[in-house]
Design a protein around this motif. Structure first.
Motif, PDB file in Angstrom:
ATOM      1  N   ALA A 102       0.821  -1.212   0.000  1.00 56.78           N
ATOM      2  CA  ALA A 102       0.000   0.000   0.000  1.00 56.78           C
ATOM      3  C   ALA A 102       0.855   1.262   0.000  1.00 56.78           C
ATOM      4  O   ALA A 102       0.406   2.318  -0.475  1.00 56.78           O
ATOM      5  CB  ALA A 102      -0.938   0.003   1.201  1.00 56.78           C
ATOM      6  N   ASP A 103       2.079   1.173   0.503  1.00 57.24           N
ATOM      7  CA  ASP A 103       2.962   2.346   0.525  1.00 57.24           C
ATOM      8  C   ASP A 103       3.309   2.825  -0.883  1.00 57.24           C
ATOM      9  O   ASP A 103       3.648   3.995  -1.069  1.00 57.24           O
ATOM     10  CB  ASP A 103       4.237   2.054   1.315  1.00 57.24           C
ATOM     11  N   PHE A 104       3.203   1.939  -1.870  1.00 61.26           N
ATOM     12  CA  PHE A 104       3.456   2.362  -3.246  1.00 61.26           C
ATOM     13  C   PHE A 104       2.476   3.457  -3.678  1.00 61.26           C
ATOM     14  O   PHE A 104       2.832   4.359  -4.416  1.00 61.26           O
ATOM     15  CB  PHE A 104       3.333   1.193  -4.231  1.00 61.26           C
ATOM     16  N   THR A 105       1.227   3.358  -3.219  1.00 67.47           N
ATOM     17  CA  THR A 105       0.217   4.306  -3.689  1.00 67.47           C
ATOM     18  C   THR A 105       0.572   5.735  -3.325  1.00 67.47           C
ATOM     19  O   THR A 105       0.338   6.648  -4.119  1.00 67.47           O
ATOM     20  CB  THR A 105      -1.185   3.945  -3.165  1.00 67.47           C
ATOM     21  N   SER A 106       1.144   5.956  -2.163  1.00 65.39           N
ATOM     22  CA  SER A 106       1.567   7.315  -1.791  1.00 65.39           C
ATOM     23  C   SER A 106       2.696   7.787  -2.692  1.00 65.39           C
ATOM     24  O   SER A 106       2.699   8.931  -3.147  1.00 65.39           O
ATOM     25  CB  SER A 106       2.019   7.357  -0.335  1.00 65.39           C
ATOM     26  N   TYR A 107       3.638   6.914  -2.952  1.00 69.68           N
ATOM     27  CA  TYR A 107       4.764   7.285  -3.807  1.00 69.68           C
ATOM     28  C   TYR A 107       4.293   7.595  -5.225  1.00 69.68           C
ATOM     29  O   TYR A 107       4.812   8.495  -5.880  1.00 69.68           O
ATOM     30  CB  TYR A 107       5.814   6.170  -3.824  1.00 69.68           C
ATOM     31  N   TRP A 108       3.304   6.860  -5.686  1.00 68.34           N
ATOM     32  CA  TRP A 108       2.835   7.050  -7.053  1.00 68.34           C
ATOM     33  C   TRP A 108       2.140   8.391  -7.271  1.00 68.34           C
ATOM     34  O   TRP A 108       1.888   8.772  -8.415  1.00 68.34           O
ATOM     35  CB  TRP A 108       1.945   5.899  -7.481  1.00 68.34           C
ATOM     36  N   HIS A 109       1.854   9.129  -6.209  1.00 67.17           N
ATOM     37  CA  HIS A 109       1.339  10.493  -6.402  1.00 67.17           C
ATOM     38  C   HIS A 109       2.429  11.382  -6.989  1.00 67.17           C
ATOM     39  O   HIS A 109       2.142  12.309  -7.733  1.00 67.17           O
ATOM     40  CB  HIS A 109       0.812  11.075  -5.089  1.00 67.17           C
ATOM     41  N   ALA A 110       3.684  11.091  -6.654  1.00 69.09           N
ATOM     42  CA  ALA A 110       4.814  11.855  -7.195  1.00 69.09           C
ATOM     43  C   ALA A 110       5.324  11.238  -8.493  1.00 69.09           C
ATOM     44  O   ALA A 110       5.824  11.939  -9.368  1.00 69.09           O
ATOM     45  CB  ALA A 110       5.949  11.922  -6.174  1.00 69.09           C
TER      46      ALA A 110
END
Length: 115
Positions: A100-108
């Motif tokens: 799930a931590d990928f989703t935050s990174y994928w905002h950038a």
């Protein structure tokens, strides 16, 4: 103490990856996003491992020259890109312990988010 590797989950992720990679030329693009959505609590490298396992399985199942081998190539690409994202997350001090931590990174870095 390390937790045992959840083989049932890895098998399920691998099966989903195989199905997606064999779904046609564009099937691989949403693979990472869909796996993260389905298994948000999985360790990130577990997804990478399962995708590489799926790509290897496709190579084993199909003869050289088969159009299905494009799915294996795409799987290796997705796994590599996830690995790069994970390295970037770690390097930037961002959360990187669950898929799930990928989703935050994928905002950038919207490669997987916007496909």
């Amino acid at each position: 103490m390390d937790q045992p590797v959840p083989l049932d989950r890895i098998d399920a992720i691998t099966r989903r990856a195989i199905e997606t990679l064999l779904n046609g030329p564009g099937g691989w693009r949403p693979l990472a996003r869909n796996l993260v959505a389905a298994w948000p609590d999985a360790p990130p490298l577990e997804l990478v491992f399962a995708i590489v396992s799926a790509a290897e399985a496709i190579e084993t199942m199909f003869a050289p020259g088969s159009p299905a081998l494009a799915g294996a190539e795409a799987g290796y690409k997705v796994a590599a890109l996830l690995g790069v994202d994970l390295f970037a997350m770690q390097s930037l001090g961002l959360p990187h312990h669950t898929a799930a931590d990928f989703t935050s990174y994928w905002h950038a870095d919207p490669w997987f988010r916007l496909v």
